[in-house]
Design a protein around this motif. Structure first.
Motif, PDB file in Angstrom:
ATOM      1  N   PRO A  93       0.827  -1.212   0.000  1.00 15.70           N
ATOM      2  CA  PRO A  93       0.000   0.000   0.000  1.00 15.70           C
ATOM      3  C   PRO A  93       0.858   1.257   0.000  1.00 15.70           C
ATOM      4  O   PRO A  93       2.001   1.240   0.462  1.00 15.70           O
ATOM      5  CB  PRO A  93      -0.806  -0.126   1.303  1.00 15.70           C
ATOM      6  CG  PRO A  93       0.014  -1.028   2.176  1.00 15.70           C
ATOM      7  CD  PRO A  93       0.705  -1.977   1.248  1.00 15.70           C
ATOM      8  N   PRO A  94       0.318   2.351  -0.530  1.00 13.44           N
ATOM      9  CA  PRO A  94       1.081   3.607  -0.532  1.00 13.44           C
ATOM     10  C   PRO A  94       1.462   4.037   0.869  1.00 13.44           C
ATOM     11  O   PRO A  94       0.733   3.779   1.837  1.00 13.44           O
ATOM     12  CB  PRO A  94       0.104   4.604  -1.165  1.00 13.44           C
ATOM     13  CG  PRO A  94      -0.854   3.773  -1.948  1.00 13.44           C
ATOM     14  CD  PRO A  94      -0.984   2.482  -1.199  1.00 13.44           C
ATOM     15  N   SER A  95       2.616   4.687   0.989  1.00 11.38           N
ATOM     16  CA  SER A  95       3.035   5.220   2.281  1.00 11.38           C
ATOM     17  C   SER A  95       2.047   6.307   2.713  1.00 11.38           C
ATOM     18  O   SER A  95       1.705   7.186   1.914  1.00 11.38           O
ATOM     19  CB  SER A  95       4.441   5.816   2.187  1.00 11.38           C
ATOM     20  OG  SER A  95       5.380   4.847   1.790  1.00 11.38           O
ATOM     21  N   PRO A  96       1.565   6.256   3.951  1.00 13.03           N
ATOM     22  CA  PRO A  96       0.652   7.306   4.405  1.00 13.03           C
ATOM     23  C   PRO A  96       1.350   8.655   4.469  1.00 13.03           C
ATOM     24  O   PRO A  96       2.544   8.724   4.761  1.00 13.03           O
ATOM     25  CB  PRO A  96       0.230   6.832   5.805  1.00 13.03           C
ATOM     26  CG  PRO A  96       1.323   5.908   6.242  1.00 13.03           C
ATOM     27  CD  PRO A  96       1.847   5.257   5.001  1.00 13.03           C
ATOM     28  N   TYR A  97       0.608   9.707   4.163  1.00 13.96           N
ATOM     29  CA  TYR A  97       1.177  11.044   4.251  1.00 13.96           C
ATOM     30  C   TYR A  97       1.546  11.340   5.699  1.00 13.96           C
ATOM     31  O   TYR A  97       0.925  10.822   6.629  1.00 13.96           O
ATOM     32  CB  TYR A  97       0.204  12.080   3.716  1.00 13.96           C
ATOM     33  CG  TYR A  97       0.326  12.317   2.238  1.00 13.96           C
ATOM     34  CD1 TYR A  97       0.885  13.488   1.745  1.00 13.96           C
ATOM     35  CD2 TYR A  97      -0.098  11.355   1.324  1.00 13.96           C
ATOM     36  CE1 TYR A  97       1.018  13.706   0.375  1.00 13.96           C
ATOM     37  CE2 TYR A  97       0.026  11.560  -0.046  1.00 13.96           C
ATOM     38  CZ  TYR A  97       0.590  12.735  -0.503  1.00 13.96           C
ATOM     39  OH  TYR A  97       0.729  12.942  -1.854  1.00 13.96           O
ATOM     40  N   PRO A  98       2.595  12.161   5.912  1.00 14.67           N
ATOM     41  CA  PRO A  98       3.029  12.466   7.281  1.00 14.67           C
ATOM     42  C   PRO A  98       1.888  13.022   8.130  1.00 14.67           C
ATOM     43  O   PRO A  98       1.106  13.865   7.677  1.00 14.67           O
ATOM     44  CB  PRO A  98       4.129  13.513   7.074  1.00 14.67           C
ATOM     45  CG  PRO A  98       4.618  13.294   5.683  1.00 14.67           C
ATOM     46  CD  PRO A  98       3.421  12.844   4.898  1.00 14.67           C
ATOM     47  N   ALA A 142      10.195   5.123  -5.767  1.00 18.18           N
ATOM     48  CA  ALA A 142       8.783   5.302  -6.142  1.00 18.18           C
ATOM     49  C   ALA A 142       7.866   4.477  -5.245  1.00 18.18           C
ATOM     50  O   ALA A 142       6.800   4.944  -4.842  1.00 18.18           O
ATOM     51  CB  ALA A 142       8.578   4.920  -7.610  1.00 18.18           C
ATOM     52  N   LEU A 143       8.279   3.263  -4.937  1.00 21.22           N
ATOM     53  CA  LEU A 143       7.445   2.371  -4.133  1.00 21.22           C
ATOM     54  C   LEU A 143       7.173   2.949  -2.749  1.00 21.22           C
ATOM     55  O   LEU A 143       6.097   2.750  -2.180  1.00 21.22           O
ATOM     56  CB  LEU A 143       8.129   1.001  -4.005  1.00 21.22           C
ATOM     57  CG  LEU A 143       7.307  -0.136  -3.398  1.00 21.22           C
ATOM     58  CD1 LEU A 143       6.153  -0.511  -4.324  1.00 21.22           C
ATOM     59  CD2 LEU A 143       8.191  -1.353  -3.139  1.00 21.22           C
ATOM     60  N   LEU A 144       8.132   3.684  -2.194  1.00 21.91           N
ATOM     61  CA  LEU A 144       8.017   4.206  -0.834  1.00 21.91           C
ATOM     62  C   LEU A 144       7.812   5.717  -0.813  1.00 21.91           C
ATOM     63  O   LEU A 144       8.027   6.355   0.211  1.00 21.91           O
ATOM     64  CB  LEU A 144       9.268   3.833  -0.027  1.00 21.91           C
ATOM     65  CG  LEU A 144       9.586   2.335   0.058  1.00 21.91           C
ATOM     66  CD1 LEU A 144      10.819   2.095   0.909  1.00 21.91           C
ATOM     67  CD2 LEU A 144       8.397   1.547   0.594  1.00 21.91           C
ATOM     68  N   SER A 145       7.391   6.282  -1.938  1.00 16.36           N
ATOM     69  CA  SER A 145       7.201   7.727  -2.012  1.00 16.36           C
ATOM     70  C   SER A 145       5.761   8.107  -1.692  1.00 16.36           C
ATOM     71  O   SER A 145       4.868   7.248  -1.586  1.00 16.36           O
ATOM     72  CB  SER A 145       7.556   8.229  -3.415  1.00 16.36           C
ATOM     73  OG  SER A 145       6.602   7.745  -4.352  1.00 16.36           O
ATOM     74  N   HIS A 146       5.528   9.399  -1.574  1.00 18.33           N
ATOM     75  CA  HIS A 146       4.174   9.936  -1.473  1.00 18.33           C
ATOM     76  C   HIS A 146       3.707  10.495  -2.815  1.00 18.33           C
ATOM     77  O   HIS A 146       2.519  10.474  -3.118  1.00 18.33           O
ATOM     78  CB  HIS A 146       4.118  11.048  -0.422  1.00 18.33           C
ATOM     79  CG  HIS A 146       4.557  10.619   0.936  1.00 18.33           C
ATOM     80  ND1 HIS A 146       5.755  11.004   1.494  1.00 18.33           N
ATOM     81  CD2 HIS A 146       3.967   9.811   1.852  1.00 18.33           C
ATOM     82  CE1 HIS A 146       5.875  10.471   2.700  1.00 18.33           C
ATOM     83  NE2 HIS A 146       4.809   9.741   2.932  1.00 18.33           N
ATOM     84  N   VAL A 147       4.661  11.003  -3.592  1.00 16.78           N
ATOM     85  CA  VAL A 147       4.385  11.570  -4.913  1.00 16.78           C
ATOM     86  C   VAL A 147       5.364  10.957  -5.908  1.00 16.78           C
ATOM     87  O   VAL A 147       6.577  10.946  -5.654  1.00 16.78           O
ATOM     88  CB  VAL A 147       4.534  13.106  -4.915  1.00 16.78           C
ATOM     89  CG1 VAL A 147       4.367  13.665  -6.324  1.00 16.78           C
ATOM     90  CG2 VAL A 147       3.530  13.746  -3.963  1.00 16.78           C
ATOM     91  N   VAL A 148       4.844  10.429  -7.005  1.00 11.76           N
ATOM     92  CA  VAL A 148       5.689   9.846  -8.045  1.00 11.76           C
ATOM     93  C   VAL A 148       5.779  10.862  -9.191  1.00 11.76           C
ATOM     94  O   VAL A 148       4.764  11.255  -9.763  1.00 11.76           O
ATOM     95  CB  VAL A 148       5.119   8.520  -8.567  1.00 11.76           C
ATOM     96  CG1 VAL A 148       6.038   7.931  -9.646  1.00 11.76           C
ATOM     97  CG2 VAL A 148       4.949   7.530  -7.420  1.00 11.76           C
ATOM     98  N   VAL A 149       7.000  11.287  -9.512  1.00 11.75           N
ATOM     99  CA  VAL A 149       7.204  12.283 -10.558  1.00 11.75           C
ATOM    100  C   VAL A 149       7.515  11.541 -11.858  1.00 11.75           C
ATOM    101  O   VAL A 149       8.566  10.916 -11.999  1.00 11.75           O
ATOM    102  CB  VAL A 149       8.333  13.257 -10.193  1.00 11.75           C
ATOM    103  CG1 VAL A 149       8.433  14.359 -11.243  1.00 11.75           C
ATOM    104  CG2 VAL A 149       8.083  13.866  -8.811  1.00 11.75           C
ATOM    105  N   ILE A 150       6.568  11.614 -12.807  1.00 10.58           N
ATOM    106  CA  ILE A 150       6.658  10.877 -14.059  1.00 10.58           C
ATOM    107  C   ILE A 150       7.041  11.839 -15.180  1.00 10.58           C
ATOM    108  O   ILE A 150       6.404  12.880 -15.353  1.00 10.58           O
ATOM    109  CB  ILE A 150       5.316  10.205 -14.398  1.00 10.58           C
ATOM    110  CG1 ILE A 150       4.811   9.390 -13.198  1.00 10.58           C
ATOM    111  CG2 ILE A 150       5.454   9.320 -15.634  1.00 10.58           C
ATOM    112  CD1 ILE A 150       3.384   8.893 -13.363  1.00 10.58           C
ATOM    113  N   VAL A 151       8.075  11.495 -15.929  1.00  6.10           N
ATOM    114  CA  VAL A 151       8.496  12.318 -17.054  1.00  6.10           C
ATOM    115  C   VAL A 151       7.855  11.783 -18.329  1.00  6.10           C
ATOM    116  O   VAL A 151       7.915  10.585 -18.620  1.00  6.10           O
ATOM    117  CB  VAL A 151      10.026  12.321 -17.208  1.00  6.10           C
ATOM    118  CG1 VAL A 151      10.445  13.208 -18.370  1.00  6.10           C
ATOM    119  CG2 VAL A 151      10.680  12.795 -15.926  1.00  6.10           C
TER     120      VAL A 151
END
Length: 426
Positions: free
Chosen positions: A27-32, A189-198
């Protein structure tokens, strides 16, 4: 520095997610839930990095051997405030230099270069926001970073096309774009909150799309299987009609054709991890030779640390490490200049200095991790010590981009006054 991990330490970690489990969804990492610490100066940043490194070192070999994802560690890392040290003062951050950033990442990488690599693209994207985002975007994203929000990377793509041949499509729709494409080497990316896609739109204009990690249509596959840098969570990102609103779309600097130090930023964040690996390997070499190795019979010495050839070899490694450190600090200062005043000359100076530092950091990383076993002896190869991770990490991470091209660009600049090309790889 702790070279191994006690066997009993594994029990509390057995339930942790591991690397290369593509069929297991994380699951996505929860926001702080609370703001991250605000670090105010260089000395505080270094002190915090050293405190974290001491803790991260304890189970570093265990995480590497068992493939445990550093979920708790990365949360501590970003909540420590270290991921926000380059946020401008005008937005509430400390606006520290790349001299500080590289020192912090060297300290972390010396004990766990997977953790040291994870903020690479995060720091790079913060710089892109400074130079290319709107005022509203800067206010939003910098506030998020100060809370401890982590940016993950989705830039490189699978296949054998050139790395700058982007196939990820951005299709304009009402209020934003739909993102479609597949990415690999997606560090953090797996442990991020925002994935920056180019990706690029139908006009061939390239953008950073700041997508929420939990966005519909965005899948992060935990399939990273390299023998080194094992726990960077650098798997596959699959975007299928991921909607990103226009206020989360930022143009890339390289598409503008203007002078920029962003390429040097990407490079120095790579090189510093290699330098950290070298330092960690040399630290472990010294500790092992002092405490566990035995002197070679022909030396006539009682202690391995008294062997004159071992002493000379350690001296050689120390000189090369210190030379790389000096070059790295010089490069970091020129990167700061290039970011503050991005002209053709300052950008070229930053890129060339960083390329020089990258050459030396690569060479010492490979030398230190290889000679560790020669100097420490055959018992250093035992699995219980976990020292093979240093060489595996160095060999993997130094492949990020070919050093042979650094020699070319440096020589072409010195001999023919040809500035290096603009881009993320020089």
């Amino acid at each position: 520095m702790v070279m191994g991990a006690a066997a009993e330490n594994i029990e509390p970690l057995r339930e942790r997610p591991r690397v290369n489990q593509p069929d297991v969804s994380l699951p996505p990492s929860p926001y702080p839930r609370q703001p991250a610490r605000i670090i105010r100066d260089h000395d505080e940043a270094v002190a915090v990095a050293r405190e974290l490194a001491a803790d991260f070192a304890v189970e570093a070999a265990l995480r590497d051997r068992e493939g445990f994802l550093p979920i708790d560690e990365i949360e501590r890392f970003s909540q420590s405030g270290l991921w926000a040290i380059t946020v401008p003062k005008a937005y509430g951050g400390p606006e520290l230099s790349f001299v500080t950033v590289t020192e912090v990442l060297k300290i972390i990488s010396a004990v766990d270069p997977s953790l040291g690599q994870m903020p690479h693209n995060h720091f790079a994207f913060v710089e892109h926001l400074k130079s290319d985002a709107t005022e509203e975007q800067r206010r939003h994203f910098f506030a998020e970073v100060l809370k401890g929000v982590r940016f993950g990377n989705a830039m490189s793509e699978p296949g054998n096309r050139p790395v700058n041949d982007m196939q990820t499509k951005l299709t304009h729709v009402d209020g934003g774009v739909l993102v479609n494409g597949t990415k690999f080497y997606s560090t953090c990316a797996l442990l991020s909150h925002v994935v920056v896609i180019v990706g690029k739109d139908d006009k061939n204009e390239h953008f950073f799309a700041f997508a929420d990690r939990a966005a519909d249509g965005l899948t992060i596959v935990n399939d990273w299987s390299s023998f080194g840098q094992r726990t960077t969570a650098s798997g596959t990102v699959i975007a299928k009609d991921v909607f990103v609103p226009y206020d989360r779309l930022v143009p890339t600097p390289f598409s503008k054709g203007l002078p920029t130090a962003h390429g040097a930023v990407n490079q120095i964040l790579t090189a510093i991890v290699d330098l950290g690996i070298a330092k960690g390997a040399l630290d472990d070499t010294v500790a092992f030779v002092r405490g566990k190795s035995r002197a070679w019979v022909d030396s006539g010495k009682a202690m391995a640390s008294e062997d004159p050839f071992t002493i000379a070899a350690v001296g050689d490694l120390a000189i090369r490490l210190h030379a790389a450190e000096a070059m790295m600090e010089r490069a970091a200062r020129l990167v700061d200049v290039g970011l503050a005043d991005p002209t053709a000359d300052t950008s070229a100076a930053a890129s060339i200095a960083t390329a020089e530092a990258k050459v030396l950091s690569t060479e010492i990383a490979l030398a230190a991790t290889n000679r560790l076993f020669e100097l420490a002896g055959s018992r250093a190869t035992l699995a219980t010590h976990g020292l093979d991770r240093h060489w595996r990490n160095a060999r993997t991470h130094t492949l990020h981009d070919p050093v042979r091209w650094k020699f070319f660009h440096i020589g072409n600049f010195v001999l023919n006054e040809v500035r290096p090309p603009q881009g993320a790889f020089i």
